[in-house]
Motif scaffolding. Sequence first.
Motif, PDB file in Angstrom:
ATOM      1  N   PRO A 150     -11.829   4.260   3.171  1.00 15.28           N
ATOM      2  CA  PRO A 150     -12.177   2.978   3.812  1.00 15.28           C
ATOM      3  C   PRO A 150     -11.299   1.828   3.336  1.00 15.28           C
ATOM      4  O   PRO A 150     -10.876   0.983   4.135  1.00 15.28           O
ATOM      5  N   SER A 151     -10.997   1.783   2.039  1.00 14.32           N
ATOM      6  CA  SER A 151     -10.166   0.708   1.509  1.00 14.32           C
ATOM      7  C   SER A 151      -8.728   0.836   1.993  1.00 14.32           C
ATOM      8  O   SER A 151      -8.083  -0.159   2.349  1.00 14.32           O
ATOM      9  N   ILE A 152      -8.215   2.056   2.033  1.00 16.25           N
ATOM     10  CA  ILE A 152      -6.848   2.280   2.528  1.00 16.25           C
ATOM     11  C   ILE A 152      -6.735   1.818   3.979  1.00 16.25           C
ATOM     12  O   ILE A 152      -5.793   1.109   4.356  1.00 16.25           O
ATOM     13  N   ARG A 153      -7.721   2.198   4.808  1.00 11.50           N
ATOM     14  CA  ARG A 153      -7.698   1.805   6.224  1.00 11.50           C
ATOM     15  C   ARG A 153      -7.780   0.285   6.375  1.00 11.50           C
ATOM     16  O   ARG A 153      -7.112  -0.303   7.230  1.00 11.50           O
ATOM     17  N   MET A 154      -8.599  -0.356   5.533  1.00 11.47           N
ATOM     18  CA  MET A 154      -8.741  -1.807   5.618  1.00 11.47           C
ATOM     19  C   MET A 154      -7.406  -2.500   5.363  1.00 11.47           C
ATOM     20  O   MET A 154      -7.000  -3.391   6.120  1.00 11.47           O
ATOM     21  N   PHE A 155      -6.701  -2.079   4.312  1.00 13.64           N
ATOM     22  CA  PHE A 155      -5.415  -2.710   3.998  1.00 13.64           C
ATOM     23  C   PHE A 155      -4.379  -2.413   5.077  1.00 13.64           C
ATOM     24  O   PHE A 155      -3.543  -3.273   5.399  1.00 13.64           O
ATOM     25  N   GLN A 156      -4.423  -1.216   5.664  1.00  8.66           N
ATOM     26  CA  GLN A 156      -3.482  -0.904   6.734  1.00  8.66           C
ATOM     27  C   GLN A 156      -3.722  -1.785   7.958  1.00  8.66           C
ATOM     28  O   GLN A 156      -2.784  -2.204   8.632  1.00  8.66           O
ATOM     29  N   LYS A 157      -5.004  -2.094   8.232  1.00  3.76           N
ATOM     30  CA  LYS A 157      -5.324  -2.999   9.346  1.00  3.76           C
ATOM     31  C   LYS A 157      -4.809  -4.407   9.080  1.00  3.76           C
ATOM     32  O   LYS A 157      -4.582  -5.180  10.019  1.00  3.76           O
ATOM     33  N   LEU A 158      -4.627  -4.733   7.797  1.00  5.87           N
ATOM     34  CA  LEU A 158      -4.109  -6.054   7.417  1.00  5.87           C
ATOM     35  C   LEU A 158      -2.583  -6.033   7.245  1.00  5.87           C
ATOM     36  O   LEU A 158      -2.020  -6.857   6.535  1.00  5.87           O
ATOM     37  N   HIS A 159      -1.957  -5.039   7.903  1.00  2.00           N
ATOM     38  CA  HIS A 159      -0.493  -4.933   8.005  1.00  2.00           C
ATOM     39  C   HIS A 159       0.190  -4.377   6.749  1.00  2.00           C
ATOM     40  O   HIS A 159       1.413  -4.377   6.666  1.00  2.00           O
ATOM     41  N   PHE A 160      -0.583  -3.889   5.767  1.00  4.64           N
ATOM     42  CA  PHE A 160       0.020  -3.246   4.598  1.00  4.64           C
ATOM     43  C   PHE A 160       0.565  -1.875   5.011  1.00  4.64           C
ATOM     44  O   PHE A 160      -0.022  -1.186   5.846  1.00  4.64           O
ATOM     45  N   GLU A 161       1.673  -1.483   4.399  1.00  2.00           N
ATOM     46  CA  GLU A 161       2.267  -0.174   4.658  1.00  2.00           C
ATOM     47  C   GLU A 161       2.344   0.619   3.362  1.00  2.00           C
ATOM     48  O   GLU A 161       2.636   0.069   2.294  1.00  2.00           O
ATOM     49  N   GLN A 162       2.097   1.918   3.467  1.00  3.71           N
ATOM     50  CA  GLN A 162       2.155   2.777   2.294  1.00  3.71           C
ATOM     51  C   GLN A 162       3.599   2.923   1.820  1.00  3.71           C
ATOM     52  O   GLN A 162       4.497   3.215   2.603  1.00  3.71           O
ATOM     53  N   VAL A 163       3.802   2.694   0.504  1.00  3.88           N
ATOM     54  CA  VAL A 163       5.158   2.792  -0.040  1.00  3.88           C
ATOM     55  C   VAL A 163       5.278   3.838  -1.138  1.00  3.88           C
ATOM     56  O   VAL A 163       6.388   4.236  -1.500  1.00  3.88           O
ATOM     57  N   ALA A 164       4.147   4.291  -1.684  1.00  2.27           N
ATOM     58  CA  ALA A 164       4.223   5.285  -2.756  1.00  2.27           C
ATOM     59  C   ALA A 164       2.879   5.993  -2.912  1.00  2.27           C
ATOM     60  O   ALA A 164       1.825   5.441  -2.589  1.00  2.27           O
ATOM     61  N   VAL A 165       2.964   7.235  -3.426  1.00  2.00           N
ATOM     62  CA  VAL A 165       1.772   8.003  -3.779  1.00  2.00           C
ATOM     63  C   VAL A 165       1.983   8.567  -5.177  1.00  2.00           C
ATOM     64  O   VAL A 165       3.033   9.152  -5.458  1.00  2.00           O
ATOM     65  N   SER A 166       1.020   8.365  -6.056  1.00  2.00           N
ATOM     66  CA  SER A 166       1.113   8.887  -7.414  1.00  2.00           C
ATOM     67  C   SER A 166       0.092   9.995  -7.600  1.00  2.00           C
ATOM     68  O   SER A 166      -1.116   9.747  -7.578  1.00  2.00           O
ATOM     69  N   SER A 167       0.598  11.226  -7.757  1.00  3.55           N
ATOM     70  CA  SER A 167      -0.315  12.336  -7.997  1.00  3.55           C
ATOM     71  C   SER A 167      -0.882  12.278  -9.410  1.00  3.55           C
ATOM     72  O   SER A 167      -1.976  12.767  -9.683  1.00  3.55           O
TER      73      SER A 167
END
Length: 206
Positions: A150-167
């Motif tokens: 839910p938090s990831i989707r919220m930020f994406q709706k606010l025009h944020f783009e994924q730039v990194a993933v840390s396993s």
Amino acid sequence: MRLNQNTLLLGKKVVLVPYTSEHVPRYHEWMKSEELQRLTASEPLTLEQEYAMQHSWREDADKCTFILLDAEKWQAQPGITEESCMAGDVNLFLTDVEDPTLGEIEVMIAEPSCRGKGFGTEAVLMMMSYGVTNLGLTKFEAKIGQGNDPSIRMFQKLHFEQVAVSSVFQEVTLRLTMSEPERQWLLEQTSHVQEKPYRDGSAGPC
């Protein structure tokens, strides 16, 4: 952060007020939740440690914290305490010494009854607008647990783009750079927000 200690931001759904000692007991109760500890990557603190943390965050120049109040509840009952209206918090961390225009933003809607109402979205927009207009920020990052969809989707709706993933940390980093169109969009989204003087302990609408 001392800069925002006398600032109240009034939105449609939420009111943002500085984090004061009045808010600590409720905040402490929230952070006993294992779910919130997991989502915020936090360790449980004693009440005494929580008071010390609040004092530290107020003094630190690289942290800007506001407590979210339920605006409807806060405005409907004159004299109501802020503690009884608390919904969560929103933070900006200015910890990149090489880039003072970058702020890491995070939001927590801790009160279960306040989730799914758009509180987090408005709080993030209000905090970004505050960061742009008062702190000179031009870039924002959000680091979110991989399971917190839910938090990831919220930020994406606010025009944020994924730039990194840390396993290793099991988190996703999203970023938003404030181009001029993005800045104008943000200011339009927050044009209704009123900035008012905050009086510590003022437990009702101005």
